[in-house]
Design an enzyme around this catalytic site. Sequence first.
Site, short mmCIF file in Angstrom:
data_model
loop_
_atom_site.label_atom_id
_atom_site.label_comp_id
_atom_site.label_asym_id
_atom_site.label_seq_id
_atom_site.Cartn_x
_atom_site.Cartn_y
_atom_site.Cartn_z
N THR A 1 2.50 -7.78 -1.81
CA THR A 1 2.52 -7.77 -0.15
C THR A 1 2.35 -9.03 0.55
OG1 THR A 1 1.52 -6.71 1.64
CG2 THR A 1 0.10 -7.36 -0.14
N ILE A 2 3.04 -9.37 1.56
CA ILE A 2 2.90 -10.73 2.31
C ILE A 2 1.56 -10.45 3.27
CG2 ILE A 2 5.28 -11.28 2.08
CD1 ILE A 2 5.19 -10.67 5.32
N ASP A 3 0.92 -9.22 3.32
CA ASP A 3 -0.38 -9.13 4.02
C ASP A 3 -1.45 -9.85 3.65
OD1 ASP A 3 1.06 -7.77 6.10
OD2 ASP A 3 0.59 -5.83 5.15
N LYS B 1 11.25 -23.73 30.96
CA LYS B 1 11.19 -22.72 31.65
C LYS B 1 11.53 -21.34 30.85
CE LYS B 1 12.30 -25.08 35.87
NZ LYS B 1 13.25 -25.14 36.99
N ASP C 1 0.78 -1.35 0.03
CA ASP C 1 0.10 0.22 -0.29
C ASP C 1 0.76 1.34 0.05
OD1 ASP C 1 -2.54 1.47 0.16
OD2 ASP C 1 -2.10 1.80 2.26
N MET D 1 5.75 -9.93 10.53
CA MET D 1 5.22 -8.61 9.83
C MET D 1 3.74 -8.45 9.44
SD MET D 1 8.66 -8.29 7.57
CE MET D 1 7.74 -7.97 6.22
N GLY D 2 3.22 -7.30 9.33
CA GLY D 2 1.98 -6.95 8.89
C GLY D 2 0.90 -5.96 9.31
N ARG D 3 -0.06 -5.86 8.93
CA ARG D 3 -0.90 -4.76 9.61
C ARG D 3 -1.54 -5.09 10.90
NH1 ARG D 3 -2.71 -1.41 4.47
NH2 ARG D 3 -0.68 -0.95 3.85
#
Length: 102
Positions: A45-47, A84, A17, A92-94
């Site tokens: 985009t990877i989104d 423990k 975008d 990543m992303g919006r």
Amino acid sequence: KTVTENNLDGLVVIGGDGSNTYAALLAEFFAQRQSKCKVIGVPKTIDGDLQNEYIEISFGFDSAVKTFSEMISNLCRDALSAAKTWHFVKLMGRDASQVTLE
């Protein structure tokens, strides 16, 4: 200046975008100055948020999901041997990344 000095007649911007917003601004800038340089925006985009009737899914999304899934699977195996220890994963992303949801 760079476009004129290098006699560029085209510029391809590949990204999400933000990148494509700047591509549109550059196109308007060049048009106002009557530059011969044309700007082409390529959605990537990877989104997974660039879906419409023309774009089924953005390239890069599938490989990002597969890579992150493999990494999280490896982390889960490591976590079993270190009971423990806290493990955090940041993707990543919006707001709600489609990679995370996938």
